[in-house]
Design an enzyme around this catalytic site. Structure first.
Site, PDB file in Angstrom:
ATOM      1  N   GLU A   1       0.808  -1.214   0.000  1.00 30.88           N
ATOM      2  CA  GLU A   1       0.000   0.000   0.000  1.00 30.88           C
ATOM      3  C   GLU A   1       0.849   1.276   0.000  1.00 30.88           C
ATOM      4  OE1 GLU A   1      -3.051   0.294   2.917  1.00 30.88           O
ATOM      5  OE2 GLU A   1      -3.811   2.101   1.935  1.00 30.88           O
ATOM      6  N   ASP A   2       1.920   1.283   0.748  1.00 31.81           N
ATOM      7  CA  ASP A   2       2.669   2.526   0.977  1.00 31.81           C
ATOM      8  C   ASP A   2       3.966   2.675   0.187  1.00 31.81           C
ATOM      9  OD1 ASP A   2       0.698   3.191   2.725  1.00 31.81           O
ATOM     10  OD2 ASP A   2       1.804   2.616   4.532  1.00 31.81           O
TER      11      ASP A   2
END
Ligand code: MN
Length: 349
Positions: A91-92
């Protein structure tokens, strides 16, 4: 999140937290796949390198804490630990699920993928109907329950560190936690986590009421615990004379569960009688069924203390839907106060 280099103290803290995770893992009965876990940590550490949480601490401390909750508080093994360490990487950062699969195998990648898919918020612009769908999704997302368990660990750590978030976000996250994650934890039998999630949510949703009850509880806590010692002593010697191996511990009700009781019964703090609960966990002997032995202990206790006629809860004959088994009885202590005693075997525990 801003990019910056870490101080030597922060580097040391990261290594210390990782060592502490490995140490917690070493104390479990799981096969010791330390190498894979170290690989996952090094990878995640590099992927999140230089990034900080809103609180200012290095980002990697979050996945490390989530992994530690998985080991210490949920009892999960190496696959989950790796997935927890990697849970925010896709996600990051620029890494993909395929990258994770190539490096750590399909299983870990699938779990990280599941965690990434349910990473979005629930409320905000969305309707409560969607929240309900999300709740179902969480329960059925995959045949791998580990996705949900790691998600709960993730939420628990976010709740424990919620003070770093802006007020509106605190409120939103607390609401979600109360609506979705606490009931999920309950359904999965993670009772201490469920209690902590509820209490933290309540703290952020109703800070003044929380504080008020918390302060009152602090005042009576020490006398309650002192009362426990004199209450427990005769039960202890009776169980010893019966030849049982057991543990007898005291639990003080959480702020949230006190508040709930006050609301449901329309009573004041002073009228919540069972602030103290006593828990007996014993090892049954071979001679009788577990169930019969719970009743034998019940009978021994009620010979010492008078039971409340309406407050027996038999979750041995018919366990709760989430698998909870115990016999609850409320008895009157010598001080004249009601005390709830929970009786169960170590298997039920
Ligand atoms: Mn996370």
């Amino acid at each position: 999140m801003e990019q910056s280099n870490f101080t030597p103290e922060e580097e040391a803290l990261i290594n210390q937290e990782f060592a502490s995770l490995l140490d917690a893992y070493a104390h479990t009965a799981h096969r010791q796949k330390t190498e894979l876990i170290t690989h996952a940590f090094n990878f995640a550490n590099k992927a999140h390198y230089g990034v900080r949480r809103l609180s200012g601490e290095p980002y990697i401390l979050h996945p490390l804490a989530v992994a530690k909750i998985c080991v210490e508080e949920i009892g999960l093994g190496s696959t989950s630990i790796c997935a927890a360490l990697l849970h925010d990487v896709v996600e990051d950062t620029d890494y993909t699920v395929e990258d994770i699969a190539g490096l750590f195998g399909e299983k870990i990648a699938q779990i990280v993928d599941g965690l990434t898919k349910i990473s979005g918020g629930v409320f905000g612009s969305q309707s409560s109907e969607q929240a309900e769908n999300f709740r179902k999704l969480l329960l059925t997302i995959s045949d791998d329950i580990r996705v949900v368990l790691i998600k709960i660990a993730d939420r628990l750590h976010n709740m424990r560190t919620l003070s770093a978030q802006p007020k509106e976000k605190q409120y939103k996250i607390a609401g979600e936690t109360m609506y979705i994650y606490a009931p999920l934890a309950h359904r999965l039998g993670l009772f201490p986590i469920k209690t902590e999630l509820e209490d933290l949510s309540f703290h952020y949703e109703h800070p003044e009421t929380w504080q008020e009850i918390h302060d009152k509880l602090e005042v009576v806590k020490s006398s309650q615990l002192a009362q426990f010692e004199s209450f427990a002593a005769p039960i202890r010697s009776r169980l010893e004379s019966m030849g049982y191996r057991f543990s007898l511990t005291a639990r003080i009700k959480s702020v949230y569960s006190i508040w709930k009781k006050m609301e449901q019964r329309h009573i004041q703090f002073e009228d919540v009688y069972d602030l103290l609960a006593v828990r007996i966990v014993f090892t049954p002997n071979e001679s009788m069924s577990e169930k019969d032995q719970c009743w034998v202990i019940y009978s021994a206790i009620t010979e010492i203390y008078r039971p409340h006629p309406e407050r027996i809860r038999d979750w041995i004959s018919s366990p709760k839907a989430n698998g909870y088994e115990a016999l609850h009885v409320t008895v009157m202590a010598a001080s004249g106060e009601w005390v709830e005693v929970q009786i169960r075997t170590d298997r039920m525990h």
